[in-house]
Write a protein that holds these residues in place. Sequence first.
Motif, PDB file in Angstrom:
ATOM      1  N   VAL A  92      -7.254   7.178   7.313  1.00 12.87           N
ATOM      2  CA  VAL A  92      -6.562   5.961   7.751  1.00 12.87           C
ATOM      3  C   VAL A  92      -6.627   4.905   6.652  1.00 12.87           C
ATOM      4  O   VAL A  92      -5.630   4.236   6.351  1.00 12.87           O
ATOM      5  CB  VAL A  92      -7.166   5.433   9.074  1.00 12.87           C
ATOM      6  CG1 VAL A  92      -6.669   4.049   9.393  1.00 12.87           C
ATOM      7  CG2 VAL A  92      -6.855   6.394  10.207  1.00 12.87           C
ATOM      8  N   LEU A  93      -7.783   4.760   6.018  1.00 10.78           N
ATOM      9  CA  LEU A  93      -7.935   3.793   4.933  1.00 10.78           C
ATOM     10  C   LEU A  93      -7.048   4.165   3.743  1.00 10.78           C
ATOM     11  O   LEU A  93      -6.373   3.302   3.165  1.00 10.78           O
ATOM     12  CB  LEU A  93      -9.402   3.720   4.500  1.00 10.78           C
ATOM     13  CG  LEU A  93      -9.715   2.759   3.361  1.00 10.78           C
ATOM     14  CD1 LEU A  93      -9.484   1.332   3.800  1.00 10.78           C
ATOM     15  CD2 LEU A  93     -11.137   2.963   2.902  1.00 10.78           C
ATOM     16  N   ALA A  94      -7.027   5.443   3.383  1.00 13.02           N
ATOM     17  CA  ALA A  94      -6.190   5.881   2.261  1.00 13.02           C
ATOM     18  C   ALA A  94      -4.711   5.649   2.558  1.00 13.02           C
ATOM     19  O   ALA A  94      -3.946   5.203   1.691  1.00 13.02           O
ATOM     20  CB  ALA A  94      -6.442   7.354   1.965  1.00 13.02           C
ATOM     21  N   PHE A  95      -4.298   5.918   3.789  1.00 15.83           N
ATOM     22  CA  PHE A  95      -2.909   5.692   4.164  1.00 15.83           C
ATOM     23  C   PHE A  95      -2.565   4.212   4.086  1.00 15.83           C
ATOM     24  O   PHE A  95      -1.496   3.833   3.596  1.00 15.83           O
ATOM     25  CB  PHE A  95      -2.661   6.223   5.584  1.00 15.83           C
ATOM     26  CG  PHE A  95      -1.267   5.968   6.078  1.00 15.83           C
ATOM     27  CD1 PHE A  95      -0.218   6.748   5.646  1.00 15.83           C
ATOM     28  CD2 PHE A  95      -1.009   4.940   6.967  1.00 15.83           C
ATOM     29  CE1 PHE A  95       1.070   6.514   6.084  1.00 15.83           C
ATOM     30  CE2 PHE A  95       0.263   4.699   7.422  1.00 15.83           C
ATOM     31  CZ  PHE A  95       1.307   5.482   6.977  1.00 15.83           C
ATOM     32  N   ALA A  96      -3.463   3.356   4.549  1.00 16.76           N
ATOM     33  CA  ALA A  96      -3.214   1.916   4.523  1.00 16.76           C
ATOM     34  C   ALA A  96      -3.095   1.402   3.087  1.00 16.76           C
ATOM     35  O   ALA A  96      -2.227   0.581   2.778  1.00 16.76           O
ATOM     36  CB  ALA A  96      -4.323   1.186   5.266  1.00 16.76           C
ATOM     37  N   VAL A  97      -3.946   1.884   2.190  1.00 12.52           N
ATOM     38  CA  VAL A  97      -3.898   1.451   0.787  1.00 12.52           C
ATOM     39  C   VAL A  97      -2.590   1.907   0.142  1.00 12.52           C
ATOM     40  O   VAL A  97      -1.922   1.136  -0.554  1.00 12.52           O
ATOM     41  CB  VAL A  97      -5.121   1.979   0.016  1.00 12.52           C
ATOM     42  CG1 VAL A  97      -4.949   1.798  -1.482  1.00 12.52           C
ATOM     43  CG2 VAL A  97      -6.378   1.285   0.498  1.00 12.52           C
ATOM     44  N   LEU A  98      -2.213   3.164   0.358  1.00 12.56           N
ATOM     45  CA  LEU A  98      -0.958   3.655  -0.232  1.00 12.56           C
ATOM     46  C   LEU A  98       0.257   2.940   0.344  1.00 12.56           C
ATOM     47  O   LEU A  98       1.210   2.643  -0.380  1.00 12.56           O
ATOM     48  CB  LEU A  98      -0.842   5.164  -0.021  1.00 12.56           C
ATOM     49  CG  LEU A  98      -1.826   6.006  -0.830  1.00 12.56           C
ATOM     50  CD1 LEU A  98      -1.710   7.469  -0.438  1.00 12.56           C
ATOM     51  CD2 LEU A  98      -1.600   5.835  -2.306  1.00 12.56           C
ATOM     52  N   LEU A  99       0.220   2.643   1.619  1.00 12.07           N
ATOM     53  CA  LEU A  99       1.325   1.904   2.231  1.00 12.07           C
ATOM     54  C   LEU A  99       1.416   0.502   1.656  1.00 12.07           C
ATOM     55  O   LEU A  99       2.513   0.002   1.387  1.00 12.07           O
ATOM     56  CB  LEU A  99       1.138   1.854   3.750  1.00 12.07           C
ATOM     57  CG  LEU A  99       2.258   1.192   4.539  1.00 12.07           C
ATOM     58  CD1 LEU A  99       3.550   1.986   4.377  1.00 12.07           C
ATOM     59  CD2 LEU A  99       1.879   1.079   5.999  1.00 12.07           C
ATOM     60  N   ALA A 100       0.271  -0.140   1.431  1.00 12.20           N
ATOM     61  CA  ALA A 100       0.276  -1.478   0.834  1.00 12.20           C
ATOM     62  C   ALA A 100       0.835  -1.436  -0.585  1.00 12.20           C
ATOM     63  O   ALA A 100       1.551  -2.354  -0.996  1.00 12.20           O
ATOM     64  CB  ALA A 100      -1.138  -2.045   0.839  1.00 12.20           C
ATOM     65  N   LEU A 101       0.524  -0.382  -1.350  1.00 12.99           N
ATOM     66  CA  LEU A 101       1.070  -0.265  -2.703  1.00 12.99           C
ATOM     67  C   LEU A 101       2.573  -0.029  -2.689  1.00 12.99           C
ATOM     68  O   LEU A 101       3.292  -0.516  -3.564  1.00 12.99           O
ATOM     69  CB  LEU A 101       0.370   0.859  -3.465  1.00 12.99           C
ATOM     70  CG  LEU A 101      -1.046   0.558  -3.926  1.00 12.99           C
ATOM     71  CD1 LEU A 101      -1.662   1.814  -4.532  1.00 12.99           C
ATOM     72  CD2 LEU A 101      -1.070  -0.577  -4.914  1.00 12.99           C
ATOM     73  N   ILE A 102       3.036   0.702  -1.712  1.00  8.84           N
ATOM     74  CA  ILE A 102       4.479   0.954  -1.621  1.00  8.84           C
ATOM     75  C   ILE A 102       5.216  -0.322  -1.233  1.00  8.84           C
ATOM     76  O   ILE A 102       6.279  -0.630  -1.774  1.00  8.84           O
ATOM     77  CB  ILE A 102       4.765   2.085  -0.615  1.00  8.84           C
ATOM     78  CG1 ILE A 102       4.306   3.417  -1.178  1.00  8.84           C
ATOM     79  CG2 ILE A 102       6.243   2.149  -0.263  1.00  8.84           C
ATOM     80  CD1 ILE A 102       4.353   4.550  -0.179  1.00  8.84           C
ATOM     81  N   LEU A 103       4.651  -1.070  -0.297  1.00  8.67           N
ATOM     82  CA  LEU A 103       5.320  -2.275   0.175  1.00  8.67           C
ATOM     83  C   LEU A 103       5.264  -3.410  -0.845  1.00  8.67           C
ATOM     84  O   LEU A 103       6.144  -4.256  -0.875  1.00  8.67           O
ATOM     85  CB  LEU A 103       4.692  -2.737   1.495  1.00  8.67           C
ATOM     86  CG  LEU A 103       4.909  -1.788   2.670  1.00  8.67           C
ATOM     87  CD1 LEU A 103       4.194  -2.316   3.902  1.00  8.67           C
ATOM     88  CD2 LEU A 103       6.386  -1.596   2.958  1.00  8.67           C
ATOM     89  N   ASN A 104       4.231  -3.445  -1.683  1.00  6.93           N
ATOM     90  CA  ASN A 104       4.098  -4.511  -2.667  1.00  6.93           C
ATOM     91  C   ASN A 104       3.741  -3.908  -4.031  1.00  6.93           C
ATOM     92  O   ASN A 104       2.600  -3.992  -4.472  1.00  6.93           O
ATOM     93  CB  ASN A 104       3.021  -5.503  -2.220  1.00  6.93           C
ATOM     94  CG  ASN A 104       3.099  -6.788  -3.008  1.00  6.93           C
ATOM     95  OD1 ASN A 104       3.969  -6.966  -3.832  1.00  6.93           O
ATOM     96  ND2 ASN A 104       2.147  -7.679  -2.754  1.00  6.93           N
ATOM     97  N   PRO A 105       4.706  -3.315  -4.728  1.00  8.83           N
ATOM     98  CA  PRO A 105       4.400  -2.638  -5.988  1.00  8.83           C
ATOM     99  C   PRO A 105       4.038  -3.594  -7.119  1.00  8.83           C
ATOM    100  O   PRO A 105       3.542  -3.161  -8.147  1.00  8.83           O
ATOM    101  CB  PRO A 105       5.676  -1.862  -6.301  1.00  8.83           C
ATOM    102  CG  PRO A 105       6.746  -2.585  -5.589  1.00  8.83           C
ATOM    103  CD  PRO A 105       6.106  -3.181  -4.365  1.00  8.83           C
ATOM    104  N   SER A 106       4.260  -4.893  -6.962  1.00  9.45           N
ATOM    105  CA  SER A 106       3.914  -5.825  -8.033  1.00  9.45           C
ATOM    106  C   SER A 106       2.403  -5.921  -8.225  1.00  9.45           C
ATOM    107  O   SER A 106       1.939  -6.339  -9.276  1.00  9.45           O
ATOM    108  CB  SER A 106       4.490  -7.209  -7.735  1.00  9.45           C
ATOM    109  OG  SER A 106       3.873  -7.751  -6.572  1.00  9.45           O
ATOM    110  N   GLN A 107       1.629  -5.530  -7.237  1.00  7.43           N
ATOM    111  CA  GLN A 107       0.179  -5.565  -7.344  1.00  7.43           C
ATOM    112  C   GLN A 107      -0.367  -4.366  -8.115  1.00  7.43           C
ATOM    113  O   GLN A 107      -1.513  -4.374  -8.533  1.00  7.43           O
ATOM    114  CB  GLN A 107      -0.459  -5.607  -5.952  1.00  7.43           C
ATOM    115  CG  GLN A 107      -0.125  -6.848  -5.171  1.00  7.43           C
ATOM    116  CD  GLN A 107      -0.708  -8.098  -5.802  1.00  7.43           C
ATOM    117  OE1 GLN A 107      -1.766  -8.055  -6.394  1.00  7.43           O
ATOM    118  NE2 GLN A 107       0.015  -9.197  -5.691  1.00  7.43           N
TER     119      GLN A 107
END
Length: 68
Positions: free
Chosen positions: A30-45
Amino acid sequence: MPVRTHTRPHPGPAGGVDIRLPWWALALPVLAFAVLLALILNPSQAHAASGDPAIAQLLERAQRLLAR
């Protein structure tokens, strides 16, 4: 002549093996999915690491030597 086979009834939860997962078996995916989803939604980070110019020059020289 057909032979009858005796089948056993399936054991319920009271008798048999009790399989339980540890807490991290669900938390880590769940944590890995949340991190990857956050990277997809905000690639500037997600910044690429900038390389050291000395390393780049060293790799260029090595490439030139191998090309000879």
